[in-house]
Motif scaffolding. Structure first.
Motif, PDB file in Angstrom:
ATOM      1  N   ASP A  83       0.744  -1.088   0.076  1.00  0.00           N
ATOM      2  CA  ASP A  83      -0.154   0.006   0.080  1.00  0.00           C
ATOM      3  C   ASP A  83       0.923   1.187  -0.031  1.00  0.00           C
ATOM      4  OD1 ASP A  83      -2.260   1.611   0.191  1.00  0.00           O
ATOM      5  OD2 ASP A  83      -2.555   1.370   2.367  1.00  0.00           O
ATOM      6  N   VAL A  84       0.994   1.861  -1.387  1.00  0.00           N
ATOM      7  CA  VAL A  84       2.022   2.834  -1.231  1.00  0.00           C
ATOM      8  C   VAL A  84       1.085   4.272  -1.118  1.00  0.00           C
ATOM      9  CG1 VAL A  84       3.803   3.972  -2.825  1.00  0.00           C
ATOM     10  CG2 VAL A  84       3.280   1.458  -2.975  1.00  0.00           C
ATOM     11  N   GLY A  85       1.714   5.117  -0.372  1.00  0.00           N
ATOM     12  CA  GLY A  85       0.810   6.392   0.147  1.00  0.00           C
ATOM     13  C   GLY A  85      -0.289   5.903   0.854  1.00  0.00           C
ATOM     14  N   SER A  86       0.096   5.200   2.033  1.00  0.00           N
ATOM     15  CA  SER A  86      -1.148   4.747   2.806  1.00  0.00           C
ATOM     16  C   SER A  86      -1.751   5.902   3.767  1.00  0.00           C
ATOM     17  CB  SER A  86      -0.465   3.496   3.762  1.00  0.00           C
ATOM     18  OG  SER A  86       0.362   3.921   4.382  1.00  0.00           O
ATOM     19  N   GLY A  87      -1.202   6.782   3.929  1.00  0.00           N
ATOM     20  CA  GLY A  87      -1.707   7.940   4.687  1.00  0.00           C
ATOM     21  C   GLY A  87      -2.126   7.635   6.023  1.00  0.00           C
ATOM     22  N   ALA A  88      -3.447   7.617   6.387  1.00  0.00           N
ATOM     23  CA  ALA A  88      -3.929   7.210   7.676  1.00  0.00           C
ATOM     24  C   ALA A  88      -4.400   5.797   7.729  1.00  0.00           C
ATOM     25  CB  ALA A  88      -5.097   8.288   8.125  1.00  0.00           C
ATOM     26  N   GLY A  89      -4.140   5.074   6.721  1.00  0.00           N
ATOM     27  CA  GLY A  89      -4.568   3.794   6.951  1.00  0.00           C
ATOM     28  C   GLY A  89      -5.858   3.444   6.173  1.00  0.00           C
ATOM     29  N   VAL A  90      -6.544   4.282   5.380  1.00  0.00           N
ATOM     30  CA  VAL A  90      -8.088   3.847   4.813  1.00  0.00           C
ATOM     31  C   VAL A  90      -7.820   2.930   3.778  1.00  0.00           C
ATOM     32  CG1 VAL A  90      -9.971   4.636   3.738  1.00  0.00           C
ATOM     33  CG2 VAL A  90      -9.009   6.167   5.651  1.00  0.00           C
ATOM     34  N   SER A  91      -7.096   3.079   2.949  1.00  0.00           N
ATOM     35  CA  SER A  91      -6.644   2.116   1.863  1.00  0.00           C
ATOM     36  C   SER A  91      -6.236   0.963   2.548  1.00  0.00           C
ATOM     37  CB  SER A  91      -5.681   2.602   0.875  1.00  0.00           C
ATOM     38  OG  SER A  91      -4.246   2.983   1.414  1.00  0.00           O
ATOM     39  N   THR A  92      -5.312   0.844   3.654  1.00  0.00           N
ATOM     40  CA  THR A  92      -4.871  -0.322   3.976  1.00  0.00           C
ATOM     41  C   THR A  92      -5.908  -1.217   4.788  1.00  0.00           C
ATOM     42  OG1 THR A  92      -2.957   1.083   4.785  1.00  0.00           O
ATOM     43  CG2 THR A  92      -3.277  -1.416   5.848  1.00  0.00           C
ATOM     44  N   GLU A  93      -6.950  -0.445   5.514  1.00  0.00           N
ATOM     45  CA  GLU A  93      -8.008  -1.174   5.583  1.00  0.00           C
ATOM     46  C   GLU A  93      -9.132  -1.898   4.636  1.00  0.00           C
ATOM     47  OE1 GLU A  93     -12.032  -0.662   8.769  1.00  0.00           O
ATOM     48  OE2 GLU A  93     -10.241   0.646   8.975  1.00  0.00           O
ATOM     49  N   VAL A  94      -9.065  -1.113   3.641  1.00  0.00           N
ATOM     50  CA  VAL A  94      -9.995  -1.587   2.626  1.00  0.00           C
ATOM     51  C   VAL A  94      -8.972  -3.143   2.083  1.00  0.00           C
ATOM     52  CG1 VAL A  94     -10.572  -1.443  -0.063  1.00  0.00           C
ATOM     53  CG2 VAL A  94     -10.582   0.533   1.803  1.00  0.00           C
ATOM     54  N   LEU A  95      -7.761  -2.800   2.002  1.00  0.00           N
ATOM     55  CA  LEU A  95      -7.062  -4.308   1.440  1.00  0.00           C
ATOM     56  C   LEU A  95      -7.293  -5.358   2.512  1.00  0.00           C
ATOM     57  CD1 LEU A  95      -3.841  -2.569   0.156  1.00  0.00           C
ATOM     58  CD2 LEU A  95      -5.384  -3.738  -1.221  1.00  0.00           C
ATOM     59  N   TYR A  96      -7.141  -5.007   3.695  1.00  0.00           N
ATOM     60  CA  TYR A  96      -7.158  -5.884   4.622  1.00  0.00           C
ATOM     61  C   TYR A  96      -8.440  -6.533   4.727  1.00  0.00           C
ATOM     62  CZ  TYR A  96      -6.058  -8.289   9.334  1.00  0.00           C
ATOM     63  OH  TYR A  96      -5.964  -9.167  10.390  1.00  0.00           O
ATOM     64  N   ARG A  97      -9.600  -5.969   4.503  1.00  0.00           N
ATOM     65  CA  ARG A  97     -10.948  -6.376   4.445  1.00  0.00           C
ATOM     66  C   ARG A  97     -11.075  -7.474   3.149  1.00  0.00           C
ATOM     67  NH1 ARG A  97     -15.519  -2.495   6.668  1.00  0.00           N
ATOM     68  NH2 ARG A  97     -14.536  -1.667   8.504  1.00  0.00           N
ATOM     69  N   LEU A  98     -10.214  -7.158   2.184  1.00  0.00           N
ATOM     70  CA  LEU A  98     -10.434  -8.014   0.889  1.00  0.00           C
ATOM     71  C   LEU A  98      -9.703  -9.356   1.439  1.00  0.00           C
ATOM     72  CD1 LEU A  98      -9.768  -5.525  -1.913  1.00  0.00           C
ATOM     73  CD2 LEU A  98     -11.747  -6.549  -1.573  1.00  0.00           C
ATOM     74  N   GLY A  99      -9.002  -9.329   2.338  1.00  0.00           N
ATOM     75  CA  GLY A  99      -8.187 -10.589   2.741  1.00  0.00           C
ATOM     76  C   GLY A  99      -6.662 -10.483   2.608  1.00  0.00           C
ATOM     77  N   TYR A 100      -6.176  -9.366   2.473  1.00  0.00           N
ATOM     78  CA  TYR A 100      -4.843  -9.262   2.509  1.00  0.00           C
ATOM     79  C   TYR A 100      -4.193  -8.876   3.914  1.00  0.00           C
ATOM     80  CZ  TYR A 100      -5.100  -9.036  -2.605  1.00  0.00           C
ATOM     81  OH  TYR A 100      -5.330  -9.489  -4.013  1.00  0.00           O
ATOM     82  N   HIS A 101      -3.733  -9.880   4.455  1.00  0.00           N
ATOM     83  CA  HIS A 101      -3.440  -9.920   5.756  1.00  0.00           C
ATOM     84  C   HIS A 101      -2.118  -9.810   6.043  1.00  0.00           C
ATOM     85  CE1 HIS A 101      -7.486 -11.675   7.219  1.00  0.00           C
ATOM     86  NE2 HIS A 101      -7.592 -10.384   6.668  1.00  0.00           N
ATOM     87  N   GLU A 102      -1.280  -9.743   4.985  1.00  0.00           N
ATOM     88  CA  GLU A 102       0.232  -9.382   5.104  1.00  0.00           C
ATOM     89  C   GLU A 102       0.430  -8.039   4.215  1.00  0.00           C
ATOM     90  OE1 GLU A 102       2.771 -10.664   6.432  1.00  0.00           O
ATOM     91  OE2 GLU A 102       1.567 -12.175   7.570  1.00  0.00           O
ATOM     92  N   ILE A 103       0.462  -6.834   4.870  1.00  0.00           N
ATOM     93  CA  ILE A 103       0.540  -5.894   4.305  1.00  0.00           C
ATOM     94  C   ILE A 103       1.782  -4.919   4.521  1.00  0.00           C
ATOM     95  CG2 ILE A 103      -0.604  -3.548   3.796  1.00  0.00           C
ATOM     96  CD1 ILE A 103      -3.156  -4.856   4.547  1.00  0.00           C
ATOM     97  N   ASP A 104       2.406  -4.475   3.763  1.00  0.00           N
ATOM     98  CA  ASP A 104       3.652  -3.275   3.866  1.00  0.00           C
ATOM     99  C   ASP A 104       2.794  -2.128   3.384  1.00  0.00           C
ATOM    100  OD1 ASP A 104       5.254  -5.129   4.619  1.00  0.00           O
ATOM    101  OD2 ASP A 104       6.881  -4.721   3.001  1.00  0.00           O
ATOM    102  N   ALA A 105       2.599  -1.086   4.347  1.00  0.00           N
ATOM    103  CA  ALA A 105       2.044   0.156   4.431  1.00  0.00           C
ATOM    104  C   ALA A 105       3.207   0.936   4.327  1.00  0.00           C
ATOM    105  CB  ALA A 105       0.778   0.450   5.103  1.00  0.00           C
ATOM    106  N   LEU A 106       3.012   2.133   3.460  1.00  0.00           N
ATOM    107  CA  LEU A 106       4.171   2.980   3.581  1.00  0.00           C
ATOM    108  C   LEU A 106       3.905   4.476   3.100  1.00  0.00           C
ATOM    109  CD1 LEU A 106       6.294   3.070   0.335  1.00  0.00           C
ATOM    110  CD2 LEU A 106       5.327   0.965   0.778  1.00  0.00           C
ATOM    111  N   ASP A 107       4.593   5.289   3.686  1.00  0.00           N
ATOM    112  CA  ASP A 107       3.959   6.834   3.255  1.00  0.00           C
ATOM    113  C   ASP A 107       5.064   7.556   3.798  1.00  0.00           C
ATOM    114  OD1 ASP A 107       2.856   9.653   3.479  1.00  0.00           O
ATOM    115  OD2 ASP A 107       1.376   8.414   2.963  1.00  0.00           O
ATOM    116  N   TRP A 108       5.799   8.730   3.140  1.00  0.00           N
ATOM    117  CA  TRP A 108       6.906   9.352   3.779  1.00  0.00           C
ATOM    118  C   TRP A 108       6.586  10.401   4.916  1.00  0.00           C
ATOM    119  CZ3 TRP A 108       7.284  14.655   4.459  1.00  0.00           C
ATOM    120  CH2 TRP A 108       6.260  15.457   4.134  1.00  0.00           C
TER     121      TRP A 108
END
Length: 291
Positions: free
Chosen positions: A126-151
């Protein structure tokens, strides 16, 4: 949840006034929301997407473990971007509907089929994950191994770490790095020689040039079924208009759209690029470019 922090903001940054959404012409995906204590069983796209949007998966994520959650998950609105922090906006809801697409769900299904172990979990970047909203969308889709990054880790810290409603499980790792520094670290660790550490999906939450999207697709995606979703500039270094695209591991376009529902695709520019200019870019936001 683990975090890796690295200084990418200039120490002599001036605290400049920040524009609200109505003053800003550029949008940023993947940031924050507020959620009530309801069961974590619905996918991110609660509403039916517009007919022009990419098809949305009907898969519902169910798990007995406590799921990832950003305390900023319900502020999204159709066609509108909402300020979440000095460096991050909550993208229009069309963005999160698009992440919840059948293309990314197909990658999940293929990953499960190729590794039927009970503890297998598809991997997402998850590139440019900000506050984690896109990370949560991915997690709910079933992706439970996530590298989230943001500068900038400001929004992530506020809504995932410090807010008592936020929660980050062990499988989610946050890197306070821009994508170029993350890629350097990923290569240095020898991950490009390990097929099991390639990603099943990659999501970019800011505008990029076509060359960067293709680079990440070819180098970091699973070679059999990986998918990359990114808003790609309609012309190189033109940051005022993007086309949403899904790429395969060879960088070939599988789907594209200039409009998603009623929203015309437009994101915050890539802060790492020399052509990035304006309040979202160095030196105004304090970002330090890689030398």
């Amino acid at each position: 949840c683990s975090s890796l922090h690295q200084q990418t903001r200039s120490n002599n940054n001036i605290d400049l006034p920040r524009r609200d959404f109505f003053q800003s012409s550029l949008l940023l995906l993947g940031t924050t929301q507020i959620i009530t204590n309801r069961p974590q069983i619905a996918i991110a796209a609660e509403d039916t997407p517009a007919s022009t949007a990419i098809p949305v998966s009907s898969t519902i994520e169910t798990t007995t473990t406590k799921p990832f959650h950003s305390a900023a998950y319900t502020l999204k609105e159709y066609t509108n971007s909402i300020v979440a922090s000095r460096d991050t906006n909550i993208s229009p809801k069309e963005v999160y509907d698009t992440i919840s697409s059948t293309y990314l769900q197909e990658a999940y299904d293929a990953a499960i089929q190729s590794n039927p172990k009970a503890d297998a979990s598809p991997r997402a970047l998850d590139v440019g994950s900000g506050a984690g909203v896109s990370t949560e969308v991915l997690y709910r889709l079933g992706y439970h191994e996530i590298d989230a990054l943001d500068w900038s880790g400001e929004a992530w810290t506020k809504y995932v770490v410090d807010d008592p409603r936020g929660y980050c499980p062990e499988g989610v790792r946050f890197y306070e790095l821009d994508d170029e520094r993350y890629l350097d670290q990923w290569r240095a660790n020898g991950n490009n020689s390990k097929n099991e550490l390639l990603f099943d999906v990659i999501v970019f939450n800011f505008a990029v040039n076509e060359s960067k999207a293709q680079q990440f697709a070819k180098e970091l995606l699973n070679k059999q079924h990986g998918r990359l979703l990114a808003p790609i500039n309609t012309s190189n270094d033109y940051w005022l208009k993007q086309t949403y695209q899904v790429l395969d591991p060879e960088g070939k376009v599988l789907w594209s759209a200039v409009d998603v529902g009623a929203w015309s695709v437009q994101f915050q520019p890539d802060v790492t690029q020399d052509t990035c200019s304006g309040i979202w870019c160095a030196p105004f936001n304090g970002f330090q470019k890689k030398r």
